[in-house]
Enzyme design. Structure first.
Site, PDB file in Angstrom:
ATOM      1  N   GLY A   1       5.902   7.851  -6.534  1.00  0.00           N
ATOM      2  CA  GLY A   1       4.858   7.413  -7.451  1.00  0.00           C
ATOM      3  C   GLY A   1       3.521   7.343  -6.754  1.00  0.00           C
ATOM      4  O   GLY A   1       3.322   6.519  -5.854  1.00  0.00           O
ATOM      5  N   GLY A   2       2.605   8.223  -7.147  1.00  0.00           N
ATOM      6  CA  GLY A   2       1.306   8.306  -6.494  1.00  0.00           C
ATOM      7  C   GLY A   2       0.203   7.559  -7.212  1.00  0.00           C
ATOM      8  O   GLY A   2      -0.973   7.880  -7.029  1.00  0.00           O
ATOM      9  N   GLY A   3       0.559   6.529  -8.009  1.00  0.00           N
ATOM     10  CA  GLY A   3      -0.442   5.699  -8.649  1.00  0.00           C
ATOM     11  C   GLY A   3      -1.022   4.691  -7.676  1.00  0.00           C
ATOM     12  O   GLY A   3      -0.808   4.770  -6.459  1.00  0.00           O
TER      13      GLY A   3
ATOM     14  N   TRP B   1      -0.358   1.406  -7.146  1.00  0.00           N
ATOM     15  CA  TRP B   1       0.588   0.548  -6.428  1.00  0.00           C
ATOM     16  C   TRP B   1       1.391   1.342  -5.412  1.00  0.00           C
ATOM     17  O   TRP B   1       1.593   0.884  -4.279  1.00  0.00           O
ATOM     18  CB  TRP B   1       1.488  -0.166  -7.426  1.00  0.00           C
ATOM     19  CG  TRP B   1       2.425  -1.197  -6.861  1.00  0.00           C
ATOM     20  CD1 TRP B   1       3.727  -1.384  -7.204  1.00  0.00           C
ATOM     21  CD2 TRP B   1       2.135  -2.218  -5.876  1.00  0.00           C
ATOM     22  NE1 TRP B   1       4.271  -2.433  -6.507  1.00  0.00           N
ATOM     23  CE2 TRP B   1       3.323  -2.972  -5.682  1.00  0.00           C
ATOM     24  CE3 TRP B   1       0.997  -2.545  -5.154  1.00  0.00           C
ATOM     25  CZ2 TRP B   1       3.395  -4.037  -4.785  1.00  0.00           C
ATOM     26  CZ3 TRP B   1       1.060  -3.616  -4.255  1.00  0.00           C
ATOM     27  CH2 TRP B   1       2.250  -4.343  -4.083  1.00  0.00           C
TER      28      TRP B   1
ATOM     29  N   GLY C   1       6.253  -9.417  -7.392  1.00  0.00           N
ATOM     30  CA  GLY C   1       5.499 -10.620  -7.070  1.00  0.00           C
ATOM     31  C   GLY C   1       4.025 -10.429  -7.350  1.00  0.00           C
ATOM     32  O   GLY C   1       3.588  -9.371  -7.792  1.00  0.00           O
TER      33      GLY C   1
ATOM     34  N   ALA D   1      -2.920  -3.865  -6.420  1.00  0.00           N
ATOM     35  CA  ALA D   1      -2.906  -2.723  -5.510  1.00  0.00           C
ATOM     36  C   ALA D   1      -4.134  -2.707  -4.604  1.00  0.00           C
ATOM     37  O   ALA D   1      -4.023  -2.453  -3.393  1.00  0.00           O
ATOM     38  CB  ALA D   1      -2.810  -1.423  -6.309  1.00  0.00           C
TER      39      ALA D   1
ATOM     40  N   LYS E   1       5.949 -10.816 -17.745  1.00  0.00           N
ATOM     41  CA  LYS E   1       4.576 -11.304 -17.549  1.00  0.00           C
ATOM     42  C   LYS E   1       3.544 -10.293 -18.021  1.00  0.00           C
ATOM     43  O   LYS E   1       2.424 -10.676 -18.393  1.00  0.00           O
ATOM     44  CB  LYS E   1       4.353 -11.684 -16.078  1.00  0.00           C
ATOM     45  CG  LYS E   1       4.559 -10.547 -15.080  1.00  0.00           C
ATOM     46  CD  LYS E   1       3.310  -9.778 -14.778  1.00  0.00           C
ATOM     47  CE  LYS E   1       3.565  -8.612 -13.858  1.00  0.00           C
ATOM     48  NZ  LYS E   1       2.367  -7.829 -13.549  1.00  0.00           N
TER      49      LYS E   1
ATOM     50  N   ASP F   1       3.612 -14.291 -10.275  1.00  0.00           N
ATOM     51  CA  ASP F   1       3.093 -13.051 -10.861  1.00  0.00           C
ATOM     52  C   ASP F   1       2.418 -13.324 -12.201  1.00  0.00           C
ATOM     53  O   ASP F   1       1.417 -12.699 -12.556  1.00  0.00           O
ATOM     54  CB  ASP F   1       4.241 -12.053 -11.036  1.00  0.00           C
ATOM     55  CG  ASP F   1       3.773 -10.606 -10.958  1.00  0.00           C
ATOM     56  OD1 ASP F   1       2.557 -10.374 -10.810  1.00  0.00           O
ATOM     57  OD2 ASP F   1       4.618  -9.703 -11.038  1.00  0.00           O
TER      58      ASP F   1
ATOM     59  N   THR G   1      -1.449 -12.268 -13.047  1.00  0.00           N
ATOM     60  CA  THR G   1      -1.695 -11.260 -14.078  1.00  0.00           C
ATOM     61  C   THR G   1      -2.438 -11.829 -15.273  1.00  0.00           C
ATOM     62  O   THR G   1      -3.173 -11.104 -15.947  1.00  0.00           O
ATOM     63  CB  THR G   1      -0.356 -10.644 -14.530  1.00  0.00           C
ATOM     64  OG1 THR G   1       0.408 -10.296 -13.373  1.00  0.00           O
ATOM     65  CG2 THR G   1      -0.574  -9.390 -15.340  1.00  0.00           C
TER      66      THR G   1
END
Length: 336
Positions: free
Chosen positions: A15-17, A19, A140, A144, A195, A248, A252
């Protein structure tokens, strides 16, 4: 995987996003060989040639040791794999990975969500699609951008196998990112998924200008919903009160950095869902988790009026003011 002193020499991140890239950055300073898989060729090129991810994590210079690839076969040979693909796409990515993966390799779920089509948590999807893997969850309070810049954070690493869990905790922790081991995999996943939906509600309250008292109320009552749902699903209370639950939720629901809260704020200001999502490159998981969460809660006879209201607003069946009025007019009852 023997004891907690075992070091993981190679780590792959799927996953290259934002996070996934942030995790690659912080883990690259742990003397591990870090490979990042991204679906988009331009992300692979950006990371390898310029050591940046301008699309998802702009303004952060990445460690030159991080290598990116678009070939899943090249990430399957690592000592551990972190799965950070968007929740609704994780099944497809894991299905492709399964063909290349040896038995017993730990896969750490870092995606937060519930699969819309099946109502399954990501760990259940993993066990269904890649049964030969050892399941773990990382969750948690963590943005990013903070993690990528080396700011302090603390997260939960959940794994039923204590030896594997403690080994992952020791190897993935760093000076900037402290991990705590737990055996409650479901609890760690549940908090991170629920959440996101509650953060949309918190954002709506802020966007509508309802004040800090209303914000505190919606977060607190949202946490009561999370705990009710967690109790029925079998999560441990202490997990829901910990980093991957309450921690979290606080993060958030309290910061504009949260994609879910900022989406809710846009809804509260009167913008449409399509307008908000149309200007985003990153996935806002709560939008897709809401329907699955409400479906699960109904099937278990768990009252989650805030989550229900968010779902109805997202589906266009309820206006923001109508939803707020409905929550305020619910029958009075004891807090517990």
């Amino acid at each position: 995987m023997g004891d907690a002193s075992l070091q993981l020499r190679s780590i792959s991140i799927i996953g290259g996003g934002a996070w996934g890239t942030a995790l690659a950055q912080t883990l690259s300073y742990n003397d591990a060989n870090v490979t990042l898989w991204a679906r988009e060729p331009e992300i692979v090129e950006d990371i390898n040639a310029r050591h940046v991810n301008r699309v998802f994590l702009p303004g952060v210079d990445l460690n030159a040791s991080i290598r990116a690839t678009g070939d899943l076969a090249k990430v399957a040979t690592a000592d551990a794999i972190l799965a950070v693909a968007p929740a609704q796409h994780l099944r497809a990515v894991l299905s492709d990975l399964a063909r290349h993966l040896p038995v017993g390799v730990p896969i750490v779920i870092c995606s937060k969500g519930i699969e819309q089509a099946t109502g399954k948590f990501m760990g259940d999807v993993l066990e269904e699609v890649v049964p030969q893997a050892t399941r773990a969850v990382l969750s948690g309070p963590s943005f990013a951008a903070d993690v990528a810049r080396g700011l302090p954070s603390a997260l939960t690493l959940a794994c039923r196998n204590e030896a594997v869990g403690r080994a992952l905790t020791a190897s993935l922790s760093s000076r900037q990112m402290r991990l705590y081991w737990s055996s409650d995999v479901l609890g760690a996943e549940l908090g991170g998924s629920v959440k996101n939906v509650l953060a949309i509600a918190a954002g709506i309250v802020e966007g509508r200008g309802l004040g800090t008292s209303a914000h505190a109320a919606i977060v607190t009552r949202g946490f009561a919903e999370l705990r009710r749902f967690g109790d029925v699903m079998g999560a441990r209370p202490e997990t829901l009160l910990g980093l991957s639950g309450l921690g979290d939720l606080i993060l958030t629901c309290g910061s504009a950095q949260s994609r879910n809260m900022s989406l809710g704020r846009g809804l509260g200001e009167g913008r449409t869902l399509s307008e908000i999502l149309g200007g985003r490159s990153a996935v806002t998981e709560g939008v897709y988790t809401a329907a699955a969460l409400v479906g699960l809660a109904r099937s278990k006879a768990v009252e989650m009026p805030i989550a229900e209201a968010v779902h109805e607003i997202i589906e266009g069946r309820l206006g923001v003011d109508e939803a707020i009025a409905g929550l305020m007019q619910r029958p009075l009852k004891a807090e517990d």
